[in-house]
Design a protein around this motif. Structure first.
Motif, PDB file in Angstrom:
ATOM      1  N   ASN A 170      18.731  32.537  -7.196  1.00 34.29           N
ATOM      2  CA  ASN A 170      18.302  33.825  -7.393  1.00 34.29           C
ATOM      3  C   ASN A 170      17.429  34.204  -8.723  1.00 34.29           C
ATOM      4  O   ASN A 170      17.681  35.184  -9.260  1.00 34.29           O
ATOM      5  N   LEU A 171      16.826  33.203  -9.006  1.00 30.75           N
ATOM      6  CA  LEU A 171      15.969  33.379 -10.346  1.00 30.75           C
ATOM      7  C   LEU A 171      16.869  33.673 -11.768  1.00 30.75           C
ATOM      8  O   LEU A 171      16.324  34.047 -12.807  1.00 30.75           O
ATOM      9  N   LEU A 172      18.238  33.396 -11.697  1.00 29.19           N
ATOM     10  CA  LEU A 172      19.207  33.611 -12.687  1.00 29.19           C
ATOM     11  C   LEU A 172      18.623  32.649 -14.111  1.00 29.19           C
ATOM     12  O   LEU A 172      18.673  31.511 -14.072  1.00 29.19           O
ATOM     13  N   ASP A 173      18.175  33.438 -14.976  1.00 25.80           N
ATOM     14  CA  ASP A 173      17.908  32.821 -16.228  1.00 25.80           C
ATOM     15  C   ASP A 173      16.819  31.693 -16.148  1.00 25.80           C
ATOM     16  O   ASP A 173      16.745  30.535 -16.363  1.00 25.80           O
ATOM     17  N   ARG A 199      14.470  15.214  -7.454  1.00 22.39           N
ATOM     18  CA  ARG A 199      13.125  14.788  -7.208  1.00 22.39           C
ATOM     19  C   ARG A 199      12.144  15.993  -6.750  1.00 22.39           C
ATOM     20  O   ARG A 199      11.101  15.751  -7.051  1.00 22.39           O
ATOM     21  N   TYR A 200      12.754  17.261  -6.472  1.00 24.97           N
ATOM     22  CA  TYR A 200      12.028  18.405  -6.447  1.00 24.97           C
ATOM     23  C   TYR A 200      12.638  19.291  -7.186  1.00 24.97           C
ATOM     24  O   TYR A 200      13.844  19.547  -7.476  1.00 24.97           O
ATOM     25  N   ILE A 201      11.890  20.718  -7.583  1.00 22.06           N
ATOM     26  CA  ILE A 201      12.505  21.459  -8.170  1.00 22.06           C
ATOM     27  C   ILE A 201      11.936  23.043  -7.391  1.00 22.06           C
ATOM     28  O   ILE A 201      10.734  23.031  -6.888  1.00 22.06           O
ATOM     29  N   GLY A 202      12.522  23.962  -7.672  1.00 21.82           N
ATOM     30  CA  GLY A 202      12.527  25.355  -6.951  1.00 21.82           C
ATOM     31  C   GLY A 202      12.956  26.284  -7.335  1.00 21.82           C
ATOM     32  O   GLY A 202      13.804  26.247  -8.063  1.00 21.82           O
ATOM     33  N   VAL A 203      12.765  27.586  -6.607  1.00 23.46           N
ATOM     34  CA  VAL A 203      13.262  28.662  -6.957  1.00 23.46           C
ATOM     35  C   VAL A 203      13.573  29.698  -5.795  1.00 23.46           C
ATOM     36  O   VAL A 203      13.165  29.219  -4.712  1.00 23.46           O
ATOM     37  N   VAL A 258       9.656  37.115  -7.387  1.00 23.36           N
ATOM     38  CA  VAL A 258       9.440  35.515  -6.844  1.00 23.36           C
ATOM     39  C   VAL A 258       8.005  35.409  -6.852  1.00 23.36           C
ATOM     40  O   VAL A 258       7.254  34.300  -7.380  1.00 23.36           O
ATOM     41  N   GLU A 259       7.227  36.349  -6.435  1.00 26.76           N
ATOM     42  CA  GLU A 259       5.614  36.134  -6.438  1.00 26.76           C
ATOM     43  C   GLU A 259       5.246  36.085  -8.016  1.00 26.76           C
ATOM     44  O   GLU A 259       4.373  35.020  -8.077  1.00 26.76           O
ATOM     45  N   ALA A 260       5.729  36.669  -8.789  1.00 28.39           N
ATOM     46  CA  ALA A 260       5.193  36.414 -10.172  1.00 28.39           C
ATOM     47  C   ALA A 260       5.458  35.107 -10.685  1.00 28.39           C
ATOM     48  O   ALA A 260       4.466  34.373 -11.353  1.00 28.39           O
ATOM     49  N   PHE A 289       9.318  23.911  -4.408  1.00 31.50           N
ATOM     50  CA  PHE A 289       9.775  24.867  -3.260  1.00 31.50           C
ATOM     51  C   PHE A 289      10.192  26.200  -3.773  1.00 31.50           C
ATOM     52  O   PHE A 289      10.303  26.517  -4.785  1.00 31.50           O
ATOM     53  N   VAL A 290       9.895  27.059  -2.628  1.00 32.32           N
ATOM     54  CA  VAL A 290      10.666  28.263  -2.692  1.00 32.32           C
ATOM     55  C   VAL A 290      11.583  28.578  -1.701  1.00 32.32           C
ATOM     56  O   VAL A 290      11.227  28.274  -0.422  1.00 32.32           O
ATOM     57  N   GLN A 291      12.558  29.313  -1.782  1.00 33.05           N
ATOM     58  CA  GLN A 291      13.691  29.432  -0.590  1.00 33.05           C
ATOM     59  C   GLN A 291      13.733  30.868  -0.524  1.00 33.05           C
ATOM     60  O   GLN A 291      14.077  31.700  -1.743  1.00 33.05           O
TER      61      GLN A 291
END
Length: 310
Positions: free
Chosen positions: A152-155, A173-177, A188-190, A199-201
């Protein structure tokens, strides 16, 4: 999931009669016309690694603590996922005991090598984030997480810096928001426009289509893999369809239940990499993984699906 449509009940009664002793049992033949019809995979854009299109979310469903009976049922859920060719298991420290339960079950099933473990960091501050992610590794009994996401984009700025360091060091291995509500799509778009993530979920369903307007096209443009949560409209959509007959055109996609049709709606969007419906029931997972084979709807048919559930 809440409620069962008549079509789903009929399918589940048939499916539940088969033995599910392990990955070499007749389950795959149940799911597909033949064992030569595996679950579809789609590439992760940043690496081109192929990822199976149906996974398993653990919110609420895996938060069972030490309940032995529920753990046995969840072990069967994972057996079905792996037998069908799936791999993604998505969790979070926010989900109570879900990480611990999933980690224990993967160890008991000797299935770590079959799983693509996705979890999240959900806290403020660098040191707190590191401590939380290290705890996730202990709970999953693994020195490396496949996908670590900022919940949830926290910090997110603080945590993203750590995630980049951990990815460079091979700890993830991978990172995302992630986010679960359309009201956060602007943020999220920004992030997707300003930062490089793998990744984005996000939430996306036949009755929750805001992601189609900007986020899904942007993810495709930026080369970001998409995990979809809440493909059943948070569960309320399936409940609302309980008494509604499955449209005749569902047969053209090989769908025998509303759940399969709703999952194929989501996967009909080529920007989607994998969908992660949450379930704690073996028969529901059997139903879900059937959406991982066969054809997917084009734009016109996806509109018909959306109209059918409206």
């Amino acid at each position: 999931m809440n409620g069962r449509s008549p079509d789903r009940r009929r399918f589940l009664r048939v499916a539940a009669t088969a033995a599910l002793a392990g990955a070499t049992n007749p389950l795959v033949a149940q799911i597909a016309p033949s064992q030569s019809t595996p679950m579809h995979k789609r590439p992760i854009p940043s690496s081109n690694e192929a990822l199976p299109v149906i996974g398993c979310g653990t919110w609420r469903t895996f938060d069972v603590g030490d309940d032995a009976a529920r753990r046995r049922e969840l072990a069967e859920v994972l057996r079905v996922l792996f037998a069908a060719g799936g791999s993604v298991i998505d969790s979070s420290p926010m989900y109570g005991s879900s990480e611990a339960v999933a980690g224990d079950l993967l160890a008991e099933l000797h299935a770590r090598d079959k799983a693509f473990i996705a979890t999240k960091v959900w806290t403020d501050g660098r040191e707190a984030g590191i401590a939380q992610m290290e705890q996730s590794m202990r709970l999953f009994k693994t020195p490396r997480i496949d996908l670590m996401q900022i919940h949830n984009l926290l910090d997110w700025r603080t945590q993203l810096a750590t995630l980049r360091d951990w990815k460079a060091a091979g700890r993830v291995r991978y990172i995302g928001v992630t986010h679960y509500t359309s009201s956060a799509f602007g943020q999220v778009e920004a992030v997707l426009r300003s930062e490089r993530v793998d990744f984005v979920q996000i939430n996306y369903a036949a009755n929750d289509r805001d992601a189609e307007e900007r986020l899904l096209p942007l993810a495709a443009e930026r080369g970001v893999a998409v995990l979809v949560n809440q493909p059943f409209g948070g569960g309320s959509l399936l409940a609302s369809l309980r008494a509604k007959p499955l449209p005749a055109f569902a047969a053209n996609l090989g769908c025998t239940s509303w759940a399969q049709l709703l999952l194929k709606f989501v996967l009909g969007n080529p920007a989607v990499t994998c969908v992660i419906p949450g379930t704690g029931r073996r028969e529901y997972m059997i139903d879900n993984v059937r959406a991982g084979i066969g054809d997917y709807p084009d734009a016109a048919l996806r509109k018909r699906i959306a109209d059918a559930v409206a």
